[in-house]
Scaffold this active site. Structure first.
Site, PDB file in Angstrom:
ATOM      1  N   LYS A 150       0.827  -1.217   0.000  1.00  0.00           N
ATOM      2  CA  LYS A 150       0.000   0.000   0.000  1.00  0.00           C
ATOM      3  C   LYS A 150       0.858   1.262   0.000  1.00  0.00           C
ATOM      4  O   LYS A 150       0.623   2.184  -0.758  1.00  0.00           O
ATOM      5  CB  LYS A 150      -0.854   0.031   1.267  1.00  0.00           C
ATOM      6  CG  LYS A 150      -2.134  -0.769   1.209  1.00  0.00           C
ATOM      7  CD  LYS A 150      -2.763  -0.795   2.591  1.00  0.00           C
ATOM      8  CE  LYS A 150      -4.080  -1.527   2.637  1.00  0.00           C
ATOM      9  NZ  LYS A 150      -5.212  -0.739   2.130  1.00  0.00           N
ATOM     10  N   HIS A 264     -12.694   6.559  -3.915  1.00  0.00           N
ATOM     11  CA  HIS A 264     -12.434   5.472  -2.961  1.00  0.00           C
ATOM     12  C   HIS A 264     -13.261   5.763  -1.713  1.00  0.00           C
ATOM     13  O   HIS A 264     -13.416   6.920  -1.327  1.00  0.00           O
ATOM     14  CB  HIS A 264     -10.938   5.420  -2.631  1.00  0.00           C
ATOM     15  CG  HIS A 264     -10.536   4.137  -1.974  1.00  0.00           C
ATOM     16  ND1 HIS A 264     -10.884   3.830  -0.678  1.00  0.00           N
ATOM     17  CD2 HIS A 264      -9.834   3.080  -2.436  1.00  0.00           C
ATOM     18  CE1 HIS A 264     -10.400   2.626  -0.377  1.00  0.00           C
ATOM     19  NE2 HIS A 264      -9.762   2.148  -1.430  1.00  0.00           N
ATOM     20  N   ARG A 265     -13.797   4.702  -1.085  1.00  0.00           N
ATOM     21  CA  ARG A 265     -14.747   4.925   0.017  1.00  0.00           C
ATOM     22  C   ARG A 265     -14.153   4.601   1.393  1.00  0.00           C
ATOM     23  O   ARG A 265     -14.904   4.325   2.339  1.00  0.00           O
ATOM     24  CB  ARG A 265     -16.007   4.107  -0.210  1.00  0.00           C
ATOM     25  CG  ARG A 265     -15.741   2.609  -0.278  1.00  0.00           C
ATOM     26  CD  ARG A 265     -17.027   1.789  -0.405  1.00  0.00           C
ATOM     27  NE  ARG A 265     -16.725   0.375  -0.331  1.00  0.00           N
ATOM     28  CZ  ARG A 265     -17.619  -0.585  -0.152  1.00  0.00           C
ATOM     29  NH1 ARG A 265     -18.892  -0.269  -0.042  1.00  0.00           N
ATOM     30  NH2 ARG A 265     -17.259  -1.849  -0.097  1.00  0.00           N
ATOM     31  N   HIS A 297     -16.162   2.833  -5.420  1.00  0.00           N
ATOM     32  CA  HIS A 297     -16.053   1.500  -4.808  1.00  0.00           C
ATOM     33  C   HIS A 297     -17.389   1.129  -4.166  1.00  0.00           C
ATOM     34  O   HIS A 297     -17.933   1.888  -3.361  1.00  0.00           O
ATOM     35  CB  HIS A 297     -14.991   1.516  -3.707  1.00  0.00           C
ATOM     36  CG  HIS A 297     -13.595   1.527  -4.234  1.00  0.00           C
ATOM     37  ND1 HIS A 297     -12.654   0.599  -3.874  1.00  0.00           N
ATOM     38  CD2 HIS A 297     -12.982   2.349  -5.114  1.00  0.00           C
ATOM     39  CE1 HIS A 297     -11.512   0.839  -4.497  1.00  0.00           C
ATOM     40  NE2 HIS A 297     -11.692   1.913  -5.252  1.00  0.00           N
ATOM     41  N   LYS A 304     -12.842  -9.728   0.301  1.00  0.00           N
ATOM     42  CA  LYS A 304     -12.498  -9.643   1.727  1.00  0.00           C
ATOM     43  C   LYS A 304     -13.389  -8.685   2.524  1.00  0.00           C
ATOM     44  O   LYS A 304     -13.374  -8.694   3.746  1.00  0.00           O
ATOM     45  CB  LYS A 304     -11.025  -9.224   1.885  1.00  0.00           C
ATOM     46  CG  LYS A 304     -10.732  -7.750   1.561  1.00  0.00           C
ATOM     47  CD  LYS A 304      -9.261  -7.403   1.737  1.00  0.00           C
ATOM     48  CE  LYS A 304      -8.996  -5.931   1.454  1.00  0.00           C
ATOM     49  NZ  LYS A 304      -7.581  -5.553   1.446  1.00  0.00           N
ATOM     50  N   SER A 346     -13.630  -4.105  -5.565  1.00  0.00           N
ATOM     51  CA  SER A 346     -12.241  -4.227  -5.134  1.00  0.00           C
ATOM     52  C   SER A 346     -12.213  -4.764  -3.716  1.00  0.00           C
ATOM     53  O   SER A 346     -13.178  -4.598  -2.965  1.00  0.00           O
ATOM     54  CB  SER A 346     -11.595  -2.834  -5.178  1.00  0.00           C
ATOM     55  OG  SER A 346     -10.218  -2.902  -4.920  1.00  0.00           O
ATOM     56  N   GLY A 347     -11.126  -5.414  -3.362  1.00  0.00           N
ATOM     57  CA  GLY A 347     -10.981  -5.889  -1.979  1.00  0.00           C
ATOM     58  C   GLY A 347     -10.953  -7.404  -1.899  1.00  0.00           C
ATOM     59  O   GLY A 347     -11.986  -8.060  -1.916  1.00  0.00           O
ATOM     60  N   GLN A 368     -10.904  -4.648  -9.550  1.00  0.00           N
ATOM     61  CA  GLN A 368      -9.527  -4.333  -9.139  1.00  0.00           C
ATOM     62  C   GLN A 368      -8.957  -5.442  -8.261  1.00  0.00           C
ATOM     63  O   GLN A 368      -9.629  -5.929  -7.357  1.00  0.00           O
ATOM     64  CB  GLN A 368      -9.501  -3.017  -8.377  1.00  0.00           C
ATOM     65  CG  GLN A 368      -9.893  -1.831  -9.230  1.00  0.00           C
ATOM     66  CD  GLN A 368      -9.945  -0.528  -8.448  1.00  0.00           C
ATOM     67  OE1 GLN A 368     -10.060   0.514  -9.047  1.00  0.00           O
ATOM     68  NE2 GLN A 368      -9.869  -0.580  -7.134  1.00  0.00           N
ATOM     69  N   GLY A 371      -3.679  -7.618  -3.964  1.00  0.00           N
ATOM     70  CA  GLY A 371      -2.998  -8.870  -3.598  1.00  0.00           C
ATOM     71  C   GLY A 371      -3.207  -9.943  -4.647  1.00  0.00           C
ATOM     72  O   GLY A 371      -2.299 -10.736  -4.938  1.00  0.00           O
TER      73      GLY A 371
HETATM   74  C1  CAP Z   1      -7.880  -3.579  -2.494  1.00  0.00           C
HETATM   75  C2  CAP Z   1      -7.785  -2.287  -1.769  1.00  0.00           C
HETATM   76  C3  CAP Z   1      -9.033  -1.429  -1.534  1.00  0.00           C
HETATM   77  C4  CAP Z   1     -10.169  -2.158  -0.913  1.00  0.00           C
HETATM   78  C5  CAP Z   1     -11.152  -1.294  -0.161  1.00  0.00           C
HETATM   79  C6  CAP Z   1      -7.161  -2.572  -0.447  1.00  0.00           C
HETATM   80  O1  CAP Z   1      -6.715  -4.347  -2.317  1.00  0.00           O
HETATM   81  O2  CAP Z   1      -6.923  -1.424  -2.454  1.00  0.00           O
HETATM   82  O3  CAP Z   1      -8.658  -0.348  -0.742  1.00  0.00           O
HETATM   83  O4  CAP Z   1     -10.808  -2.760  -1.985  1.00  0.00           O
HETATM   84  O5  CAP Z   1     -12.383  -1.913  -0.050  1.00  0.00           O
HETATM   85  O6  CAP Z   1      -6.215  -1.893  -0.097  1.00  0.00           O
HETATM   86  O7  CAP Z   1      -7.656  -3.419   0.262  1.00  0.00           O
HETATM   87  P1  CAP Z   1      -6.703  -5.940  -2.368  1.00  0.00           P
HETATM   88  P2  CAP Z   1     -13.716  -1.417  -0.784  1.00  0.00           P
HETATM   89  O8  CAP Z   1      -7.165  -6.299  -3.766  1.00  0.00           O
HETATM   90  O9  CAP Z   1      -5.283  -6.320  -2.099  1.00  0.00           O
HETATM   91  O10 CAP Z   1      -7.652  -6.433  -1.333  1.00  0.00           O
HETATM   92  O11 CAP Z   1     -13.449  -1.387  -2.263  1.00  0.00           O
HETATM   93  O12 CAP Z   1     -14.690  -2.465  -0.413  1.00  0.00           O
HETATM   94  O13 CAP Z   1     -14.026  -0.094  -0.247  1.00  0.00           O
HETATM   95 MG    MG Z   2      -6.728   0.099  -1.037  1.00  0.00          MG
END
Ligand code: CAP
Ligand code: MG
Length: 419
Positions: A150, A264-265, A297, A304, A346-347, A368, A371
């Site tokens: 990150k 982004h939320r 998002h 996850k 994403s996530g 998106q 990981g």
């Molecule tokens: C995804 C992500 C997003 C999350 C946030 C992360 O990474 O960049 O910030 O999707 O959740 O840092 O977790 P990974 P949401 O693919 O590695 O999980 O989109 O539900 O708000």
């Molecule tokens: Mg993120």
């Protein structure tokens, strides 16, 4: 006290707020009276400064009380709000009332906006059509990654990871929500270097490539950063809309000079997570479309983050439809020509999630994988290839396991994360 409950009342072209209410030591009806008062023209007691004119013209009406479910609807005339001002709307109908002792729990489930309010906001500048035109991808879901770790990579390392992802076939690379302008990775260096690598990847692949830099900061600084991105040929900007705040997002949209806004939320869970309190993600999504976010998002339903496939799909529907019908706890909403925004899933996603994700969300999404790209046993480029292969398999109507027989990258991804 004025009386706000009138179950015979027929709402006109008004703002309607739908709440789940758990009263604390009083009846639901009494709680409704207090909520209607505190969110509009009243306070805890009668005041000598109130007059009949205010009461007649501005008093909201609690017109629906479902005692069994604890769901109530209140109609507010539009003059109670400043048009085009999200903070004003929220300070009224999602403000003080959360802190009142008379409620144990209170959740804003949805807001219906009438034409006058909808049209006082700009909506997305690009919308789905504009994004598809810019990316030259007419039908396929857009696929992207978040540079990982990150935070911690230098700007040069960051740009190299982005290049590797684009070369593997991803359309989009974005910054993570907590990467802005840190000592080890300066915003200006990152923008210059990453956009340079984007140009190279576009030249080498012949495909359009997108970089979404996180410009989140104090409002005037965000404008400076957006301008800087533009100077170096960046067509997109990303904002953490909840931590930056609605006023900040409105500023970014107001002075937008032709860039797509990715929202982004981060932090939404503080508001949305408790099903009895706070506000729904649907409400946040509506506000995001009003103020002009092109992408938001919304969750995945399979990865996850918390959020069922049905709810995630419902939120995406609100972003993308022209008209939403009344159903479940969702209020009817017409968007009066405001462009549809694109839902982002994403996530925790990996290639094995692609079939159920696309089955639930359709093709109008950005998917998106952070990981799920850089965690591939053979690295970022192989991870990117595996993601594109999974999408191609679904679009060709093939199962992932069949497709993986002739696509090594996908095979290795499925071996690591499963199907
Ligand atoms: C995804 C992500 C997003 C999350 C946030 C992360 O990474 O960049 O910030 O999707 O959740 O840092 O977790 P990974 P949401 O693919 O590695 O999980 O989109 O539900 O708000
Ligand atoms: Mg993120």
């Amino acid at each position: 006290m004025l009386e706000y409950i009138d179950e015979q009342y027929q709402p006109k072209d008004e703002v309607i707020a739908e709440y789940y209410v758990e009263p604390n030591g009083i009846t639901l009806e009494e709680a409704c009276e207090h909520l209607a008062a505190e969110s509009s023209i009243g306070t805890w007691t009668d005041v000598s400064t109130m007059n009949q004119e205010i009461a007649t013209s501005l008093k909201p009406h609690v017109y629906s009380i479902d005692k069994e479910r604890g769901i109530v609807k209140i109609a507010y005339c539009t003059d109670l709000f400043e048009l085009g001002n999200v903070p004003c709307i929220l300070s009224s109908i999602a403000g003080n009332i959360y802190g009142m002792k008379i409620v144990r729990n209170l959740r804003l489930l949805d807001i219906h906006f009438p034409k006058k309010v909808v049209q006082s906001f700009p909506g997305p500048a690009f919308g789905i059509e504009g994004i598809r035109k810019l990316t030259r991808i007419p039908k396929r879901p857009l696929v992207g990654t978040i540079v990982k770790p990150k935070v911690g990579l230098t700007s040069t390392q960051h740009a190299k990871v982005a290049y590797d992802a684009w070369m593997g076939g991803l359309d989009i690379v974005k910054d993570d929500e907590n990467l802005t302008d840190q000592p080890f990775n300066r915003f200006s260096d990152r923008i210059r270097e990453t956009l340079k690598m984007r140009d190279l990847a576009e030249k080498e692949t012949g495909e359009k490539k997108i970089y979404m830099p996180n410009i989140t900061a104090e409002s005037m600084e965000m404008l400076k950063r957006a301008k800087y991105v533009k100077e170096y040929g960046g067509e997109y900007i990303m904002v953490d809309i909840l931590t930056a705040g609605w006023a900040g997002v409105q500023t970014v949209r107001q002075y937008n000079e032709g860039q797509v806004i990715h929202a982004h939320r981060a932090m939404h869970g503080a508001l949305t997570r408790n099903p009895k309190h706070g506000m729904s993600m649907l409400t946040i999504a509506k506000l995001a479309r009003l103020v002009g976010c092109d992408q938001l998002h919304v969750g995945t339903g399979v990865g996850k983050m918390e959020g069922s496939p049905t709810v995630v799909k419902e939120i995406a529907g609100e972003l993308e439809a022209d008209v939403v019908g009344d159903h479940h706890t969702v209020l009817a909403q017409e968007w009066y020509g405001l462009k549809p925004a694109l839902a982002v899933s994403s996530g925790g996603l990996h290639p094995g999630h692609v079939p159920p994700l696309l089955h639930n969300m359709g093709y109008d999404i950005v998917a998106q994988f952070g990981g799920g790209c850089h965690g591939h046993p053979d690295g970022t480029t192989a991870g990117a290839k595996a993601i594109r292969q999974a999408v191609d398999a679904v679009m060709e109507g093939k199962s992932l396991s069949d497709y993986a027989n002739s696509h090594m990258e996908l095979q290795k991804a499925l071996a690591k994360w499963g199907e």
